[in-house]
Design a protein around this motif. Structure first.
Motif, PDB file in Angstrom:
ATOM      1  N   CYS A 143       9.070  12.304   3.083  1.00 17.84           N
ATOM      2  CA  CYS A 143       8.133  13.230   3.440  1.00 17.84           C
ATOM      3  C   CYS A 143       8.775  14.506   4.349  1.00 17.84           C
ATOM      4  CB  CYS A 143       7.262  12.823   4.734  1.00 17.84           C
ATOM      5  SG  CYS A 143       5.924  11.567   3.761  1.00 17.84           S
ATOM      6  N   ALA A 185       3.188  16.309   0.679  1.00 14.52           N
ATOM      7  CA  ALA A 185       3.121  15.119   1.788  1.00 14.52           C
ATOM      8  C   ALA A 185       2.013  15.535   2.494  1.00 14.52           C
ATOM      9  CB  ALA A 185       4.373  14.934   2.263  1.00 14.52           C
ATOM     10  N   MET A 215       9.786   6.346   3.797  1.00 15.39           N
ATOM     11  CA  MET A 215       8.741   7.171   3.540  1.00 15.39           C
ATOM     12  C   MET A 215       8.749   8.613   4.259  1.00 15.39           C
ATOM     13  SD  MET A 215       6.306   5.993   1.797  1.00 15.39           S
ATOM     14  CE  MET A 215       4.922   6.841   2.021  1.00 15.39           C
ATOM     15  N   GLN A 222       1.508   5.325  -2.588  1.00 14.83           N
ATOM     16  CA  GLN A 222       1.598   6.710  -1.829  1.00 14.83           C
ATOM     17  C   GLN A 222       2.983   7.232  -2.117  1.00 14.83           C
ATOM     18  OE1 GLN A 222       0.635   5.715   2.117  1.00 14.83           O
ATOM     19  NE2 GLN A 222      -0.669   7.579   2.246  1.00 14.83           N
ATOM     20  N   TYR A 223       3.909   6.495  -1.951  1.00 15.13           N
ATOM     21  CA  TYR A 223       5.518   7.026  -2.173  1.00 15.13           C
ATOM     22  C   TYR A 223       5.512   7.726  -3.566  1.00 15.13           C
ATOM     23  CZ  TYR A 223      10.715   6.997  -2.381  1.00 15.13           C
ATOM     24  OH  TYR A 223      11.808   7.528  -2.395  1.00 15.13           O
ATOM     25  N   PRO A 250       1.086  -1.316  -0.023  1.00 14.35           N
ATOM     26  CA  PRO A 250       0.074   0.225   0.049  1.00 14.35           C
ATOM     27  C   PRO A 250       0.791   1.278   0.134  1.00 14.35           C
ATOM     28  CG  PRO A 250      -0.722  -1.328   1.782  1.00 14.35           C
ATOM     29  CD  PRO A 250       0.590  -2.002   1.165  1.00 14.35           C
ATOM     30  N   TYR A 251       2.184   1.169   0.459  1.00 14.43           N
ATOM     31  CA  TYR A 251       2.997   2.625   0.619  1.00 14.43           C
ATOM     32  C   TYR A 251       3.528   2.791  -0.929  1.00 14.43           C
ATOM     33  CZ  TYR A 251       1.872   2.011   5.595  1.00 14.43           C
ATOM     34  OH  TYR A 251       1.347   2.139   6.617  1.00 14.43           O
ATOM     35  N   PHE A 269      -0.439  12.606   4.188  1.00 12.05           N
ATOM     36  CA  PHE A 269       0.447  11.428   4.768  1.00 12.05           C
ATOM     37  C   PHE A 269       0.919  11.739   6.179  1.00 12.05           C
ATOM     38  CE2 PHE A 269       3.980   8.926   5.749  1.00 12.05           C
ATOM     39  CZ  PHE A 269       3.527   7.715   5.583  1.00 12.05           C
ATOM     40  N   ASP A 314       3.018   8.897  -5.400  1.00  9.86           N
ATOM     41  CA  ASP A 314       2.337  10.090  -5.428  1.00  9.86           C
ATOM     42  C   ASP A 314       2.940  11.169  -4.867  1.00  9.86           C
ATOM     43  OD1 ASP A 314      -0.073  11.380  -6.314  1.00  9.86           O
ATOM     44  OD2 ASP A 314      -0.660  11.391  -3.881  1.00  9.86           O
ATOM     45  N   ILE A 315       3.421  11.064  -3.730  1.00 12.67           N
ATOM     46  CA  ILE A 315       4.330  12.155  -2.905  1.00 12.67           C
ATOM     47  C   ILE A 315       5.451  12.689  -3.780  1.00 12.67           C
ATOM     48  CG2 ILE A 315       5.574  12.901  -0.907  1.00 12.67           C
ATOM     49  CD1 ILE A 315       3.697  10.817   0.776  1.00 12.67           C
TER      50      ILE A 315
END
Length: 132
Positions: free
Chosen positions: A95, A46, A91, A36-37, A32-33, A49, A39-40
């Motif tokens: 961020c 960020a 992550m 997200q990674y 799942p990360y 998140f 996209d950021i």
């Protein structure tokens, strides 16, 4: 007699399913990360998140590894903890870099806006009040 004849197929198939389940267990928490990674990194934003999630997962996985020294459990769970710790550190690094860069850009914009001769700097008028 038929069951003995299929052992050559069932034993490797059982081993393959076992390895597949272990791999899914190890890497399933990281999946799942990945979006997200990406996209950021793509948006350089960020805001959505929470770093508290990383904190909780880091503490939980570190405690799981420490528990392993006292009472051994399956090695895929140990590998999952190590990979999750690495993922959470990546992550957090991303961020932190994105948020620091965004704050620096915001400060530069406000600094250049205050020094600009094109813009009129408005100062609130001072009012004196009589206190009785």
């Amino acid at each position: 007699m038929e069951a003995e004849g299929l052992d050559w197929l069932l034993v490797p198939l059982h081993q393959l399913v076992s390895w597949g389940a272990a791999a899914a267990m190890v890497f399933g928490g990281v999946v799942p990360y990945v979006p997200q990674y990406r996209d950021i990194r793509r948006t350089q934003n960020a805001d959505g998140f929470s770093t508290y999630v990383c904190l909780v997962l880091l503490v939980a996985n570190i405690l799981r590894i420490l528990f392993w020294f006292g009472r051994r459990f399956e090695s895929p769970l140990l590998w999952q903890s190590a990979i999750m710790i690495l993922t959470m550190l990546l992550m957090l690094k991303l961020c932190t870099e994105v948020r620091v860069a965004n704050e620096l850009n915001a400060r530069r914009r406000s600094f250049t806006a205050a020094d600009s001769k094109d813009e009129e700097v408005k100062v609130a008028p001072r009012r004196s009040f009589l206190v009785l």
